[in-house]
Design a protein around this motif. Structure first.
Motif, PDB file in Angstrom:
ATOM      1  N   PRO A 191     120.931  73.655  38.477  1.00 53.74           N
ATOM      2  CA  PRO A 191     121.107  72.236  38.146  1.00 53.74           C
ATOM      3  C   PRO A 191     120.767  71.336  39.321  1.00 53.74           C
ATOM      4  CG  PRO A 191     123.049  73.527  37.529  1.00 53.74           C
ATOM      5  CD  PRO A 191     122.197  74.396  38.398  1.00 53.74           C
ATOM      6  N   GLU A 192     120.233  70.156  39.014  1.00 55.26           N
ATOM      7  CA  GLU A 192     119.868  69.189  40.047  1.00 55.26           C
ATOM      8  C   GLU A 192     120.623  67.881  39.803  1.00 55.26           C
ATOM      9  OE1 GLU A 192     118.399  70.850  42.102  1.00 55.26           O
ATOM     10  OE2 GLU A 192     117.067  72.254  41.101  1.00 55.26           O
ATOM     11  N   PHE A 194     114.142  62.914  43.123  1.00 57.65           N
ATOM     12  CA  PHE A 194     115.473  63.478  43.352  1.00 57.65           C
ATOM     13  C   PHE A 194     115.442  64.988  43.510  1.00 57.65           C
ATOM     14  CE2 PHE A 194     114.846  63.598  38.772  1.00 57.65           C
ATOM     15  CZ  PHE A 194     115.414  64.797  38.369  1.00 57.65           C
ATOM     16  N   ARG A 195     116.456  65.466  44.238  1.00 54.83           N
ATOM     17  CA  ARG A 195     116.702  66.890  44.381  1.00 54.83           C
ATOM     18  C   ARG A 195     118.156  67.161  43.986  1.00 54.83           C
ATOM     19  NH1 ARG A 195     113.177  65.696  48.819  1.00 54.83           N
ATOM     20  NH2 ARG A 195     111.193  66.839  48.586  1.00 54.83           N
ATOM     21  N   ASP A 196     118.982  67.618  44.948  1.00 51.50           N
ATOM     22  CA  ASP A 196     120.353  68.024  44.647  1.00 51.50           C
ATOM     23  C   ASP A 196     121.249  67.565  45.797  1.00 51.50           C
ATOM     24  OD1 ASP A 196     122.771  69.326  44.167  1.00 51.50           O
ATOM     25  OD2 ASP A 196     121.828  71.204  43.537  1.00 51.50           O
ATOM     26  N   PRO A 250     127.014  67.747  36.585  1.00 51.93           N
ATOM     27  CA  PRO A 250     127.821  66.595  36.175  1.00 51.93           C
ATOM     28  C   PRO A 250     127.807  65.539  37.269  1.00 51.93           C
ATOM     29  CG  PRO A 250     129.007  68.655  35.776  1.00 51.93           C
ATOM     30  CD  PRO A 250     127.787  69.010  36.589  1.00 51.93           C
ATOM     31  N   LEU A 251     127.914  64.303  36.883  1.00 50.56           N
ATOM     32  CA  LEU A 251     127.970  63.224  37.867  1.00 50.56           C
ATOM     33  C   LEU A 251     129.108  63.461  38.853  1.00 50.56           C
ATOM     34  CD1 LEU A 251     127.241  60.311  35.425  1.00 50.56           C
ATOM     35  CD2 LEU A 251     125.997  60.662  37.571  1.00 50.56           C
ATOM     36  N   GLY A 252     128.825  63.233  40.115  1.00 48.16           N
ATOM     37  CA  GLY A 252     129.847  63.394  41.146  1.00 48.16           C
ATOM     38  C   GLY A 252     129.731  64.665  41.944  1.00 48.16           C
ATOM     39  N   VAL A 253     129.008  65.668  41.429  1.00 45.09           N
ATOM     40  CA  VAL A 253     128.774  66.871  42.223  1.00 45.09           C
ATOM     41  C   VAL A 253     127.882  66.486  43.396  1.00 45.09           C
ATOM     42  CG1 VAL A 253     127.731  69.163  42.276  1.00 45.09           C
ATOM     43  CG2 VAL A 253     129.075  68.436  40.280  1.00 45.09           C
ATOM     44  N   GLY A 254     128.358  66.704  44.591  1.00 48.54           N
ATOM     45  CA  GLY A 254     127.631  66.267  45.775  1.00 48.54           C
ATOM     46  C   GLY A 254     128.064  64.903  46.278  1.00 48.54           C
ATOM     47  N   ASP A 292     112.567  70.234  35.263  1.00 51.21           N
ATOM     48  CA  ASP A 292     112.522  71.527  34.568  1.00 51.21           C
ATOM     49  C   ASP A 292     113.876  72.216  34.651  1.00 51.21           C
ATOM     50  OD1 ASP A 292     112.554  72.280  37.216  1.00 51.21           O
ATOM     51  OD2 ASP A 292     110.978  73.801  37.030  1.00 51.21           O
ATOM     52  N   ALA A 293     114.934  71.430  34.880  1.00 49.02           N
ATOM     53  CA  ALA A 293     116.260  72.016  35.094  1.00 49.02           C
ATOM     54  C   ALA A 293     117.334  71.178  34.399  1.00 49.02           C
ATOM     55  CB  ALA A 293     116.559  72.096  36.586  1.00 49.02           C
TER      56      ALA A 293
END
Length: 250
Positions: free
Chosen positions: A125-126, A83-85, A161-165, A156-157
């Motif tokens: 944050p990721e 995963f990323r962001d 919050p769930l839902g961002v993106g 390492d980050a």
């Protein structure tokens, strides 16, 4: 009965090319399903390369470590959620492979992890919580008498919050709305919406002492947190240490 032979390099790491490994799992041993959630943003080269180097011998090393603890392995399946962001990365914010049955499908496992590249990520944050939700939603083996369902998360980050993106075109469907809903899927308080087997589940988190990881570690059942320094790419984490912690948790 388990047997393993591994050719090693001068620094103690097994060779990926030309490694000689023989594995026999024991009838009646633990059926282990393992999901690796790996942060593959730009800073995470170290742990990605560690997994790549160990891909061919991962199953043998885990079976050996468990045998030493008198916890024989009957079968092993492995899955990867990279995963990323979702909010920052338009290309491959998440890559999912597996389950692969090891050692029979070790070549496919190695091919997948060999294709992972550390890149992207945007702000600190990721999308680690989305990756964890996808891992929880895996097609776990529920038939074996002795089974363990293990999720190992490397980052390492901290996590968004769930839902961002959520506006991203490839944002996964059926994501929990918030951390409480995710905890319910894990099975806090024997919640009827739990997706995990209460007796089989294990969660191992290699992450900084930052929320949400500290809150999950302190509040979720069957969870172990191995703290790391933020932004280091988990450079101090060694695969044998990871395997030892997995074997100890089973």
């Amino acid at each position: 009965m388990f047997r393993s032979r591994r050719k090693r390099s001068n620094d103690g790491e097994p060779f990926d090319g030309g490694a000689s490994t023989e594995v026999e799992f024991q009838d009646g041993g633990y059926a282990v399903d393992l999901v690796l959630c790996i942060d593959v943003t730009a800073s995470m080269t170290s742990i990605i390369e560690t997994v790549k180097r160990g891909a061919l011998t991962f199953h043998a090393r885990l079976a050996e470590a468990m045998a030493q603890k008198e916890k024989p392995v009957g079968s092993l399946r492995i899955k990867v959620v990279a995963f990323r962001d979702f909010a920052a990365d338009r290309v491959n914010p998440v890559q999912v492979g597996g389950f692969w049955q090891l050692p029979a499908e070790v070549a496919a496992f190695r091919q997948f992890v060999s294709g992972l590249r550390a890149a992207g990520g945007g702000d600190e944050p990721e999308s680690g919580l989305e990756a964890l939700a996808m891992a929880i939603d895996s097609d776990w083996d529920r038939q074996a008498e002795h089974r363990r369902h293990v999720i190992v998360l490397f980052t390492d980050a901290p996590a968004h919050p769930l839902g961002v993106g959520r506006a991203a075109s490839d944002y996964p469907a059926n994501m929990p709305e918030d951390l409480d809903a995710l905890a319910a899927r894990w099975g806090q308080g024997r919640d009827p919406s739990a997706l995990m087997d209460a007796n089989a589940k294990r969660l191992l988190i290699f992450a900084p002492e930052r929320d949400p990881w500290t809150g999950i570690a302190n509040g979720w059942s069957n969870t172990l947190h191995s703290p790391s320094k933020a932004g280091t790419g988990l450079s101090a984490v060694q695969l044998d240490d990871v395997i030892g912690i997995i074997a100890g948790s089973v």
